[in-house]
Design a protein around this motif. Sequence first.
Motif, PDB file in Angstrom:
ATOM      1  N   PRO A 257      10.022  15.860  -1.554  1.00 11.03           N
ATOM      2  CA  PRO A 257       9.734  16.154  -0.140  1.00 11.03           C
ATOM      3  C   PRO A 257       8.239  16.008   0.152  1.00 11.03           C
ATOM      4  CG  PRO A 257      11.091  17.870  -1.139  1.00 11.03           C
ATOM      5  CD  PRO A 257      10.611  16.991  -2.260  1.00 11.03           C
ATOM      6  N   VAL A 258       7.938  15.299   1.227  1.00 11.60           N
ATOM      7  CA  VAL A 258       6.551  15.093   1.641  1.00 11.60           C
ATOM      8  C   VAL A 258       6.562  14.871   3.152  1.00 11.60           C
ATOM      9  CG1 VAL A 258       6.658  12.604   1.167  1.00 11.60           C
ATOM     10  CG2 VAL A 258       4.448  13.745   1.186  1.00 11.60           C
ATOM     11  N   ALA A 259       5.506  15.271   3.828  1.00 14.40           N
ATOM     12  CA  ALA A 259       5.440  15.105   5.286  1.00 14.40           C
ATOM     13  C   ALA A 259       4.966  13.696   5.645  1.00 14.40           C
ATOM     14  CB  ALA A 259       4.481  16.141   5.873  1.00 14.40           C
ATOM     15  N   GLU A 260       5.455  13.188   6.792  1.00 12.97           N
ATOM     16  CA  GLU A 260       5.008  11.884   7.286  1.00 12.97           C
ATOM     17  C   GLU A 260       3.486  11.858   7.384  1.00 12.97           C
ATOM     18  OE1 GLU A 260       7.578  13.565   8.757  1.00 12.97           O
ATOM     19  OE2 GLU A 260       9.173  12.137   9.258  1.00 12.97           O
ATOM     20  N   ALA A 261       2.892  12.968   7.840  1.00 16.31           N
ATOM     21  CA  ALA A 261       1.433  13.037   8.014  1.00 16.31           C
ATOM     22  C   ALA A 261       0.706  12.855   6.684  1.00 16.31           C
ATOM     23  CB  ALA A 261       1.036  14.371   8.648  1.00 16.31           C
ATOM     24  N   GLN A 262       1.305  13.368   5.611  1.00 11.21           N
ATOM     25  CA  GLN A 262       0.703  13.222   4.284  1.00 11.21           C
ATOM     26  C   GLN A 262       0.712  11.749   3.860  1.00 11.21           C
ATOM     27  OE1 GLN A 262      -0.948  15.242   2.468  1.00 11.21           O
ATOM     28  NE2 GLN A 262      -0.966  14.254   0.470  1.00 11.21           N
ATOM     29  N   ILE A 263       1.804  11.059   4.144  1.00  6.43           N
ATOM     30  CA  ILE A 263       1.878   9.634   3.808  1.00  6.43           C
ATOM     31  C   ILE A 263       0.858   8.857   4.638  1.00  6.43           C
ATOM     32  CG2 ILE A 263       3.359   7.586   3.906  1.00  6.43           C
ATOM     33  CD1 ILE A 263       5.589   9.351   2.851  1.00  6.43           C
ATOM     34  N   ALA A 264       0.738   9.190   5.924  1.00  6.54           N
ATOM     35  CA  ALA A 264      -0.248   8.527   6.784  1.00  6.54           C
ATOM     36  C   ALA A 264      -1.658   8.755   6.234  1.00  6.54           C
ATOM     37  CB  ALA A 264      -0.140   9.050   8.216  1.00  6.54           C
ATOM     38  N   ARG A 265      -1.939   9.972   5.779  1.00  5.91           N
ATOM     39  CA  ARG A 265      -3.254  10.288   5.206  1.00  5.91           C
ATOM     40  C   ARG A 265      -3.527   9.444   3.966  1.00  5.91           C
ATOM     41  NH1 ARG A 265      -2.781  15.362   6.604  1.00  5.91           N
ATOM     42  NH2 ARG A 265      -1.788  16.070   4.678  1.00  5.91           N
ATOM     43  N   LEU A 266      -2.521   9.312   3.105  1.00  9.40           N
ATOM     44  CA  LEU A 266      -2.667   8.515   1.888  1.00  9.40           C
ATOM     45  C   LEU A 266      -2.846   7.027   2.221  1.00  9.40           C
ATOM     46  CD1 LEU A 266      -0.040  10.407  -0.265  1.00  9.40           C
ATOM     47  CD2 LEU A 266      -2.509  10.349  -0.691  1.00  9.40           C
ATOM     48  N   CYS A 267      -2.246   6.580   3.329  1.00  5.60           N
ATOM     49  CA  CYS A 267      -2.425   5.188   3.785  1.00  5.60           C
ATOM     50  C   CYS A 267      -3.885   4.949   4.185  1.00  5.60           C
ATOM     51  CB  CYS A 267      -1.545   4.892   5.000  1.00  5.60           C
ATOM     52  SG  CYS A 267       0.151   4.497   4.585  1.00  5.60           S
ATOM     53  N   ARG A 268      -4.516   5.939   4.793  1.00  9.30           N
ATOM     54  CA  ARG A 268      -5.900   5.782   5.237  1.00  9.30           C
ATOM     55  C   ARG A 268      -6.853   5.500   4.080  1.00  9.30           C
ATOM     56  NH1 ARG A 268      -4.092   8.409   9.511  1.00  9.30           N
ATOM     57  NH2 ARG A 268      -4.400  10.635   9.454  1.00  9.30           N
TER      58      ARG A 268
ATOM     59  N   ALA B 153       0.840  -1.208   0.000  1.00 18.05           N
ATOM     60  CA  ALA B 153       0.000   0.000   0.000  1.00 18.05           C
ATOM     61  C   ALA B 153       0.872   1.254   0.000  1.00 18.05           C
ATOM     62  CB  ALA B 153      -0.937   0.000   1.206  1.00 18.05           C
ATOM     63  N   LEU B 154       1.946   1.236   0.773  1.00 18.04           N
ATOM     64  CA  LEU B 154       2.869   2.383   0.797  1.00 18.04           C
ATOM     65  C   LEU B 154       3.528   2.552  -0.574  1.00 18.04           C
ATOM     66  CD1 LEU B 154       4.489   1.822   4.294  1.00 18.04           C
ATOM     67  CD2 LEU B 154       3.303   3.911   3.593  1.00 18.04           C
ATOM     68  N   ASN B 155       3.969   1.438  -1.164  1.00 20.91           N
ATOM     69  CA  ASN B 155       4.644   1.494  -2.460  1.00 20.91           C
ATOM     70  C   ASN B 155       3.715   1.954  -3.581  1.00 20.91           C
ATOM     71  OD1 ASN B 155       7.438   0.798  -1.990  1.00 20.91           O
ATOM     72  ND2 ASN B 155       6.727  -1.233  -1.431  1.00 20.91           N
TER      73      ASN B 155
ATOM     74  N   HIS C 293      -6.364  -0.411  11.551  1.00 23.12           N
ATOM     75  CA  HIS C 293      -5.375  -1.170  12.333  1.00 23.12           C
ATOM     76  C   HIS C 293      -4.103  -1.478  11.538  1.00 23.12           C
ATOM     77  CE1 HIS C 293      -7.664  -4.378  10.320  1.00 23.12           C
ATOM     78  NE2 HIS C 293      -6.530  -5.057  10.345  1.00 23.12           N
ATOM     79  N   MET C 294      -4.112  -1.193  10.219  1.00 23.44           N
ATOM     80  CA  MET C 294      -2.929  -1.458   9.393  1.00 23.44           C
ATOM     81  C   MET C 294      -2.148  -0.189   9.061  1.00 23.44           C
ATOM     82  SD  MET C 294      -4.394  -4.415   6.851  1.00 23.44           S
ATOM     83  CE  MET C 294      -2.856  -4.761   5.993  1.00 23.44           C
TER      84      MET C 294
END
Length: 144
Positions: free
Chosen positions: A100-111, A67-69, A117-118
């Motif tokens: 450059p991207v913020a960790e929070a942006q990646i977390a948002r895209l993961c959602r 999912a991250l990839n 729980h993942m």
Amino acid sequence: GPTVMHGYWEDPERTARALRMEGEERYYRTGDLVRRRSDGELLFAGRRDMQIKTRGYRVELGEIEAALNAIEVVVEAAVIAVPDEAITNRLKAFVVTSAPVAEAQIARLCRDRLPGHMIPDEIELRPELAKSSTGKVDRRALQQ
């Protein structure tokens, strides 16, 4: 045609663990986890040895990595389990990005891609991920 696995050389115990017969069909337990699509194609979902528990759920680290990839800006990602008494394991992702991207942006895209729980509890951006001599991500180094 396909190569047939006959077993491990002079190791009947390991062979018995790895091979299963169903009628005339011989199956080799690789430890790979796959999902069959409606069109019959198999999709690689990770490895059984990368399955962990967190918050009472069984989680496949490879699915989170996939999912991250899938995020456009992500070049490479690895997820590890960090032991945590309260929830069994916390999920920590190491991510290399192309911009450059913020960790929070990646977390948002993961959602958008994963159940709650993942979603990694922690995301750490890195310029690169440590590799083993075989060119695979060095998970032991990430655990340090």
